[in-house]
Design a protein around this motif. Structure first.
Motif, mmCIF file in Angstrom:
data_model
loop_
_atom_site.group_PDB
_atom_site.id
_atom_site.type_symbol
_atom_site.label_atom_id
_atom_site.label_comp_id
_atom_site.label_asym_id
_atom_site.label_seq_id
_atom_site.Cartn_x
_atom_site.Cartn_y
_atom_site.Cartn_z
ATOM 1 N N LEU A 188 38.621 24.900 41.326
ATOM 2 C CA LEU A 188 37.495 25.163 40.418
ATOM 3 C C LEU A 188 37.389 26.664 40.155
ATOM 4 O O LEU A 188 37.307 27.111 39.000
ATOM 5 N N HIS A 189 37.424 27.455 41.229
ATOM 6 C CA HIS A 189 37.212 28.892 41.057
ATOM 7 C C HIS A 189 38.457 29.611 40.554
ATOM 8 O O HIS A 189 38.345 30.696 39.969
ATOM 9 N N SER A 190 39.643 29.019 40.775
ATOM 10 C CA SER A 190 40.837 29.621 40.179
ATOM 11 C C SER A 190 40.770 29.549 38.665
ATOM 12 O O SER A 190 41.378 30.374 37.966
ATOM 13 N N LEU A 191 40.002 28.585 38.149
ATOM 14 C CA LEU A 191 39.788 28.473 36.711
ATOM 15 C C LEU A 191 38.572 29.278 36.269
ATOM 16 O O LEU A 191 38.651 30.134 35.387
ATOM 17 N N LYS A 192 37.435 29.031 36.893
ATOM 18 C CA LYS A 192 36.179 29.631 36.428
ATOM 19 C C LYS A 192 36.173 31.152 36.547
ATOM 20 O O LYS A 192 35.736 31.863 35.619
ATOM 21 N N THR A 193 36.630 31.675 37.671
ATOM 22 C CA THR A 193 36.632 33.120 37.904
ATOM 23 C C THR A 193 38.040 33.699 37.836
ATOM 24 O O THR A 193 38.267 34.746 37.229
ATOM 25 N N GLY A 194 38.980 33.013 38.440
ATOM 26 C CA GLY A 194 40.317 33.570 38.599
ATOM 27 C C GLY A 194 41.108 33.712 37.316
ATOM 28 O O GLY A 194 41.889 34.656 37.160
ATOM 29 N N ALA A 195 40.928 32.782 36.380
ATOM 30 C CA ALA A 195 41.770 32.800 35.176
ATOM 31 C C ALA A 195 41.581 34.087 34.381
ATOM 32 O O ALA A 195 42.560 34.688 33.909
ATOM 33 N N LEU A 196 40.348 34.543 34.235
ATOM 34 C CA LEU A 196 40.101 35.763 33.459
ATOM 35 C C LEU A 196 40.584 37.004 34.214
ATOM 36 O O LEU A 196 41.044 37.973 33.597
ATOM 37 N N ILE A 197 40.490 36.974 35.537
ATOM 38 C CA ILE A 197 40.999 38.084 36.344
ATOM 39 C C ILE A 197 42.520 38.152 36.244
ATOM 40 O O ILE A 197 43.100 39.231 36.078
#
Length: 291
Positions: free
Chosen positions: A173-182
């Protein structure tokens, strides 16, 4: 001496130039856009663009557009995330959220306009056409259903049943929600330089660990921090029964996971030596921050 303050100043100036003048019509929309972007923030994503680009010899002038674009996408996501239909928050970066300072309809439009502006700015990046297309593809993919929006949808599905996810599911979930933009920020900076495919892959590993570390720290701060320091409402995750790392594995295990992610970042950056000092510094900041 760290280059981060200089890059932060450059990113802020570029954002000021990119945003429409609040005195131009439609004034309310333009004022809301500026409120969303310019009133604080860590500027983590623009700094990642600049540090990654500098590590691979990119022209600073070529980094301004991707740095602005990724921050505009991030700002739009926060405006929409704070809406009553989403997280329903009244405080962001120590200021009233856009829908509180203005109104819900203006907040929706401001977010939409920031997203559009991001790609308008990115399309003018002064690089070769093939690299420009890859920059656009990278940011679009990171922002959409395969990235940030997809992660937000998974987060909404889990809200109210916070312990229903496994740790593996929460990390996805967080690799998409936060991680993808980073990951997009790091990759866009490196694309503007001379990074090879193998180096881009190693940077993706660093960015994946950084994105997850950023979120684990966020989850810890939601419990241990206060609203004045955080600049947003503390305790919201617990109140809404959101899926978080402390809820699933506890605070001690969450802190231990942070140290594992620190080691993963160091390992990914090791072959780059001193030229990756800026990226390493941002990794430390993400783990040690108090807001």
């Amino acid at each position: 001496m760290s280059d981060l303050p200089r890059w932060r100043e450059r990113a802020d100036a570029a954002l000021q130039r990119a945003l429409p003048d609040a005195d131009q019509s439609p004034r309310r929309l333009h004022a809301a856009m500026r409120h969303a972007v310019l009133l604080g923030g860590k500027r983590m994503r623009p700094l990642l663009v600049h540090t990654a680009g500098a590590a691979f010899g990119a022209d600073p002038a070529a980094l301004d557009a991707p740095a602005v674009a990724v921050e505009l996408i991030h700002a739009y996501s926060l405006v929409h995330d704070d809406l009553p239909a989403m997280d329903d928050d009244a405080l962001r970066r120590g200021q009233p959220t856009v829908h509180v300072a203005f109104d819900e309809a203006t907040a929706v439009l401001a977010g939409d306009a920031l997203q559009s502006l991001a790609f308008e700015v990115l399309a003018d990046t002064p690089v070769a056409d093939a690299i420009r297309v890859e920059l656009l593809r990278t940011l679009a993919s990171a922002a959409g259903a395969a990235g940030m929006c997809g992660g937000q949808a998974l987060d909404l599905d889990a809200t109210g049943n916070g312990t229903a996810l496994s740790v593996v599911q929460l990390e996805r979930l967080h690799s998409l929600k936060t991680g993808a933009l980073i990951r997009a920020a790091v990759r866009m900076g490196a694309l503007c330089g001379d990074a090879s495919p193998d180096e881009l892959q190693r940077l993706d590993r660093y960015a994946a660990a950084l994105g997850l570390a950023f979120q684990v720290r966020d989850d810890i701060l939601d419990i241990e921090g206060d609203s004045a320091t955080l600049g947003k409402t503390a305790g919201k995750d617990v109140a809404q029964d959101k899926a978080t790392f402390p809820a699933l594995i506890g605070l001690d295990a969450s802190r231990a996971r942070l140290q594992e992610l620190r080691a993963a970042m160091d390992d990914a950056l090791a072959p780059f030596g001193e030229r990756a000092n800026g990226l390493a510094e941002l990794g430390r900041m993400a783990i040690e921050r108090d807001r």
